[in-house]
Scaffold this motif. Structure first.
Motif, PDB file in Angstrom:
ATOM      1  N   GLY A 133     -34.022 -25.040   1.667  1.00  0.00           N
ATOM      2  CA  GLY A 133     -33.902 -25.691   2.965  1.00  0.00           C
ATOM      3  C   GLY A 133     -32.503 -26.225   3.214  1.00  0.00           C
ATOM      4  O   GLY A 133     -31.708 -26.419   2.287  1.00  0.00           O
ATOM      5  N   ASN A 134     -32.201 -26.446   4.470  1.00  0.00           N
ATOM      6  CA  ASN A 134     -30.918 -27.033   4.831  1.00  0.00           C
ATOM      7  C   ASN A 134     -30.933 -28.534   4.606  1.00  0.00           C
ATOM      8  O   ASN A 134     -31.952 -29.200   4.800  1.00  0.00           O
ATOM      9  N   PHE A 135     -29.756 -29.047   4.221  1.00  0.00           N
ATOM     10  CA  PHE A 135     -29.555 -30.488   4.158  1.00  0.00           C
ATOM     11  C   PHE A 135     -28.686 -30.890   5.352  1.00  0.00           C
ATOM     12  O   PHE A 135     -28.134 -30.018   6.048  1.00  0.00           O
ATOM     13  N   PHE A 136     -28.568 -32.180   5.546  1.00  0.00           N
ATOM     14  CA  PHE A 136     -27.839 -32.658   6.728  1.00  0.00           C
ATOM     15  C   PHE A 136     -26.447 -32.039   6.829  1.00  0.00           C
ATOM     16  O   PHE A 136     -25.978 -31.674   7.908  1.00  0.00           O
ATOM     17  N   GLU A 137     -25.795 -31.893   5.657  1.00  0.00           N
ATOM     18  CA  GLU A 137     -24.435 -31.354   5.648  1.00  0.00           C
ATOM     19  C   GLU A 137     -24.376 -29.910   6.147  1.00  0.00           C
ATOM     20  O   GLU A 137     -23.295 -29.399   6.477  1.00  0.00           O
ATOM     21  N   ASP A 138     -25.506 -29.207   6.126  1.00  0.00           N
ATOM     22  CA  ASP A 138     -25.500 -27.779   6.446  1.00  0.00           C
ATOM     23  C   ASP A 138     -25.546 -27.491   7.940  1.00  0.00           C
ATOM     24  O   ASP A 138     -25.326 -26.347   8.361  1.00  0.00           O
ATOM     25  N   PHE A 139     -25.865 -28.474   8.730  1.00  0.00           N
ATOM     26  CA  PHE A 139     -26.030 -28.209  10.155  1.00  0.00           C
ATOM     27  C   PHE A 139     -24.694 -28.208  10.875  1.00  0.00           C
ATOM     28  O   PHE A 139     -23.828 -29.049  10.617  1.00  0.00           O
ATOM     29  N   GLU A 140     -24.509 -27.280  11.783  1.00  0.00           N
ATOM     30  CA  GLU A 140     -23.269 -27.160  12.550  1.00  0.00           C
ATOM     31  C   GLU A 140     -23.565 -27.379  14.014  1.00  0.00           C
ATOM     32  O   GLU A 140     -24.416 -26.680  14.592  1.00  0.00           O
ATOM     33  N   LEU A 141     -22.825 -28.284  14.576  1.00  0.00           N
ATOM     34  CA  LEU A 141     -22.992 -28.580  16.009  1.00  0.00           C
ATOM     35  C   LEU A 141     -22.784 -27.325  16.845  1.00  0.00           C
ATOM     36  O   LEU A 141     -21.835 -26.566  16.607  1.00  0.00           O
TER      37      LEU A 141
ATOM     38  N   MET B  41     -35.123 -36.624  11.108  1.00  0.00           N
ATOM     39  CA  MET B  41     -34.301 -37.150  10.025  1.00  0.00           C
ATOM     40  C   MET B  41     -34.239 -36.076   8.936  1.00  0.00           C
ATOM     41  O   MET B  41     -35.265 -35.485   8.583  1.00  0.00           O
ATOM     42  N   VAL B  42     -33.056 -35.813   8.416  1.00  0.00           N
ATOM     43  CA  VAL B  42     -32.890 -34.804   7.363  1.00  0.00           C
ATOM     44  C   VAL B  42     -32.107 -35.442   6.220  1.00  0.00           C
ATOM     45  O   VAL B  42     -31.155 -36.192   6.446  1.00  0.00           O
ATOM     46  N   ARG B  43     -32.527 -35.142   5.001  1.00  0.00           N
ATOM     47  CA  ARG B  43     -31.847 -35.707   3.833  1.00  0.00           C
ATOM     48  C   ARG B  43     -30.461 -35.095   3.675  1.00  0.00           C
ATOM     49  O   ARG B  43     -30.240 -33.917   3.957  1.00  0.00           O
ATOM     50  N   LYS B  44     -29.508 -35.931   3.192  1.00  0.00           N
ATOM     51  CA  LYS B  44     -28.204 -35.417   2.804  1.00  0.00           C
ATOM     52  C   LYS B  44     -28.290 -34.834   1.398  1.00  0.00           C
ATOM     53  O   LYS B  44     -29.078 -35.284   0.564  1.00  0.00           O
ATOM     54  N   ARG B  45     -27.474 -33.837   1.150  1.00  0.00           N
ATOM     55  CA  ARG B  45     -27.401 -33.268  -0.198  1.00  0.00           C
ATOM     56  C   ARG B  45     -26.643 -34.234  -1.117  1.00  0.00           C
ATOM     57  O   ARG B  45     -27.041 -34.471  -2.251  1.00  0.00           O
TER      58      ARG B  45
ATOM     59  N   ALA C 224     -43.547 -26.888   4.998  1.00  0.00           N
ATOM     60  CA  ALA C 224     -43.080 -28.145   4.405  1.00  0.00           C
ATOM     61  C   ALA C 224     -44.009 -28.524   3.249  1.00  0.00           C
ATOM     62  O   ALA C 224     -45.208 -28.719   3.438  1.00  0.00           O
ATOM     63  N   LYS C 225     -43.427 -28.664   2.053  1.00  0.00           N
ATOM     64  CA  LYS C 225     -44.210 -28.814   0.823  1.00  0.00           C
ATOM     65  C   LYS C 225     -45.135 -30.024   0.818  1.00  0.00           C
ATOM     66  O   LYS C 225     -46.197 -30.005   0.206  1.00  0.00           O
ATOM     67  N   VAL C 226     -44.718 -31.096   1.475  1.00  0.00           N
ATOM     68  CA  VAL C 226     -45.486 -32.350   1.404  1.00  0.00           C
ATOM     69  C   VAL C 226     -46.894 -32.215   1.980  1.00  0.00           C
ATOM     70  O   VAL C 226     -47.752 -33.068   1.732  1.00  0.00           O
TER      71      VAL C 226
ATOM     72  N   SER D   4     -36.597 -28.442   8.836  1.00  0.00           N
ATOM     73  CA  SER D   4     -37.282 -29.638   8.334  1.00  0.00           C
ATOM     74  C   SER D   4     -37.867 -29.543   6.936  1.00  0.00           C
ATOM     75  O   SER D   4     -38.695 -30.359   6.559  1.00  0.00           O
ATOM     76  N   LEU D   5     -37.417 -28.580   6.113  1.00  0.00           N
ATOM     77  CA  LEU D   5     -37.908 -28.590   4.731  1.00  0.00           C
ATOM     78  C   LEU D   5     -37.476 -29.857   4.008  1.00  0.00           C
ATOM     79  O   LEU D   5     -38.157 -30.328   3.103  1.00  0.00           O
ATOM     80  N   ASN D   6     -36.366 -30.424   4.400  1.00  0.00           N
ATOM     81  CA  ASN D   6     -35.880 -31.651   3.756  1.00  0.00           C
ATOM     82  C   ASN D   6     -35.924 -32.843   4.699  1.00  0.00           C
ATOM     83  O   ASN D   6     -35.065 -33.708   4.661  1.00  0.00           O
TER      84      ASN D   6
END
Lengths: 349, 349, 349
Positions: free
Chosen positions: C11-19, C141-145, C223-225, C75-77
């Motif tokens: 999954g993508n983390f917050f850092e992976d998203f590009e505006l 909300m997405v977790r940061k790596r 989503a695993k949860v 939203s995996l993370n």
């Protein structure tokens, strides 16, 4: 009026099987979009080829349909499925196809304990045009009716010579459009896979009662041990095909561009599964064959389903050790170990 | 702002029913392959006529659809379904047909306790061409809104004269191809069945929460007691149609060549069912009628669903005793007792 | 061989998203009668427009399909879905349509804790003709790596200007036949609804394991949860869309003639839901707009899902209080609070 057991079918016992006998299994079954939806709803399968407008049926939906059709004849009195040989998905199945399965007994071997025998069954699923869609031989242990009388197959077992694997040349050609990242989400192509590599699939799935029972009934599999809590002392056994489907759906993660299984060399339902188990999985790349002149190659993969332990957290998890007779003694956490063939597109040039 | 109960429908009470009143039940419903797949996935039904390419819908799928459509009008405030009369599946239903149900109140009888009354409802399901596909009268107990005020139906109950059975001459003709062993797996034909005979079906099925709730919701049956653990002190009541479907699917074993129910003379949901129950069943042959000039005969059968006891291990299990008023006082282990008609092909000459 | 985590997607983390980045989500998905049947079997939805011969798909089936397609990318993370803006069902979807979803990142804001960021995602679902069927912006909300390194969006967050509601003029027109009582069972029309009014829906539904997991998997939400008891210490979190679907199906009671959601202004998954919860609901009429020249009006409604408490027994139940910043601090029993638009036919003149 006193009642005998009468007309209710209790299944064949080992003594009932006749070598060379061919039989049509009942009933024929139409599969289509509802079976796809329930397969997705049970397994979370997300393979683009099997949920789009083409109506292409998932290879495991075909597998379960065919194997389900054989239960009434073969395995109502079976304590264990022992193995598969040379399973090939010869032709694609599409929504609305009607599947009919025939079986032929190709081997019989009574076991020394006098209580069971092994029955080798060549199994052929055909569509409504008579075209073979899936064929394999499986062998199952079947209970004897009479434990005190030996059959001829104790002294003179008949064991077919079974190929240990499907050759690359036997694999069916890719059917339909090649997978591309836009539809699959997958970044990897044939060139990216390397023998020895492990792919961790990350998605755990806990088994609930209805999950496995509904999926098993959907294929008209009527083996009592899967459904009856009284018969099983409160622990109905999960149909071996269920964790196989879960693990295979999980294994899309890292193999997004695959064709879907085209063949299975061998497969073990290594340990029993019950409700409450959480299934994880990983895949090992065993072989990678470039198919010259084709826009895809062939990958031989080992799919391993693991219970209650995420192999991504135990990257060198050992599935078992050689038992000295050329077979693996599986770790008790291994649910299944399937040796399969996938076709994988090459990177677009 | 203070809020009254407003627009949410709480169902009809006994006082709301009007003799002779006809009503269309909402909504109309299309049924097809998904309902068949879920019926199979819930019950393990394996009857060849209802899973093949013809798209023929199972008689119980039609039954549940029709009865589900009546719940909003009739039985939201019903503590018990009391009986059925003269249920006939007049015409086959095929995938894609849209079913609309109408009801007519044909009898009202207030009970002496002042709290409930019995309501007799003629029920008619039709397809999109207006053709009657299923018709029956059922009577249900319905709560009164006002326990202190008697209705005219306490002193002057109106009770319709209800046939105790469907006559052989009233049975619909066999529809479609006759069953043959190759498709059904069944070895027995009309000539093989004998009045007095019991057929044990051997397959036990344990009920899980989602199993029964999903099946009940599928038919848009909205009676709260089936779904709400708080309302039911943790024990949602299983919809009576659920064990009926399970037992009927089990009863294919020994009756593989049957037509599928064409009529029901009467039926009792004898005792309540809850999650965790294991359902078994057996069938008694009550009558066998050779239909001259037809390639099939008619069998009158009693289907008995039993909880937590396999009747194959208690072959002379007694379903109950006459209560002295011509009705059976059922053994507490009897879940259901249905008196039905099947058509059964004669052995091919 | 030592194994690294390899090809399995985490999954993508917050850092992976590009505006500004647009992406097609995989895989495209055909939806039709099976998804309708499973939606009905899970929720007990009884809305006539979505179970008849027209093959019209339920707005929530479209919603779940679209949102499910975005999970792998977004939203995996994600620990939480924070909100929705300007959701409009622009065009009806019919059985057999293939849905493809694209996403575009329109805002990024790192949170001060350094562990997460908020990601604003414009989401567009289209049918096979490229026509937009559903569009909205949601923020998650997405977790940061990397918790130790700030992104530029901590100092300089980019937050899109989001409409707080869909204007009446933006609502799509009624599609297809107007609802009439004979088909819907509903007695109330546009003229009957009054702002401030509460409608109690009366039907409680207890959540079982398979109920929510199957429904979530059906939409290929991975989503695993939601599925893994080990990961979640025995309490898999119910997908927020599940109680939404249950509450919305319940809310037909009192709103039988509605169009089905045509827009959503905003929505909160206010508190988490787990298996065993019993879901109840009520609706508040917020606004009623007569649409001159149209045979229907528009109702702005607040749908409230409540856990383990029947609001019909607590008619003035308070969903929460203003937290002083213009947002509601929800009562812990509120599962969801959705601000939606329905079209409602006027009484036939």
């Amino acid at each position: 009026m006193a009642h005998d057991l009468g007309k209710g079918w209790l299944g064949n016992f080992f003594e009932d099987f006749e070598l060379g006998k061919e039989q049509v299994c009942a009933p024929p079954r139409v599969i289509g979009a509802p079976e796809t939806a329930l397969h997705i709803g049970t397994t979370n399968d997300r393979q683009a080829r099997f949920c789009g407008g083409e109506g292409r049926m998932h290879p495991l939906v075909v597998f379960h349909t065919v194997i389900g059709q054989t239960v009434r004849n073969i395995s109502l009195n079976s304590p264990a499925n022992l193995g598969y040989s040379k399973m090939i998905w010869h032709a694609p199945v599409f929504a609305g196809d009607e599947i009919t399965t025939t079986i032929k007994i190709v081997g019989l071997k009574e076991n020394s304990n006098g209580k069971t025998g092994n029955c080798f069954v060549e199994t052929t699923g055909r569509n409504q045009s008579g075209e073979i869609v899936l064929q394999y031989t499986r062998w199952v242990m079947v209970r004897k009716r009479d434990h005190d009388t030996a059959t001829p197959y104790l002294e003179n077992p008949v064991t077919p010579s079974l190929a240990s694997q499907v050759e690359v040349a036997e694999l069916p050609a890719w059917s339909g459009d090649l997978s591309r990242s836009e539809k699959t989400g997958g970044a990897y192509f044939f060139e990216d896979y390397e023998p020895g590599e492990r792919i961790f699939h990350h998605d755990g799935m806990t088994v609930n009662h209805t999950d496995h029972m509904q999926y098993t009934r959907l294929w008209q599999n009527s083996a009592k041990v899967h459904f009856d809590e009284i018969l099983t002392d409160g622990k109905p056994l999960v149909y071996g095909g269920f964790p196989f489907s879960i693990a295979y759906a999980q294994s899309l993660n890292g193999l997004e561009n695959r064709s879907g299984m085209v063949a299975m060399n061998s497969g073990a339902h290594a340990n029993p599964c019950y409700s409450g188990t959480t299934i994880y999985s990983f895949t090992e790349v065993l072989e990678a064959h470039d198919l010259v002149d084709q826009p895809y190659g062939a990958l031989r993969l080992r799919l391993v389903g693991v219970k209650d332990l995420n192999p991504a957290d135990h990257k060198d998890f050992d599935i078992g050790e050689d038992n000295g007779k050329g077979r693996i003694k599986y770790d008790p956490r291994v649910l299944l170990c399937m040796d399969i063939w996938e076709l994988m597109p090459k990177r677009a040039s």
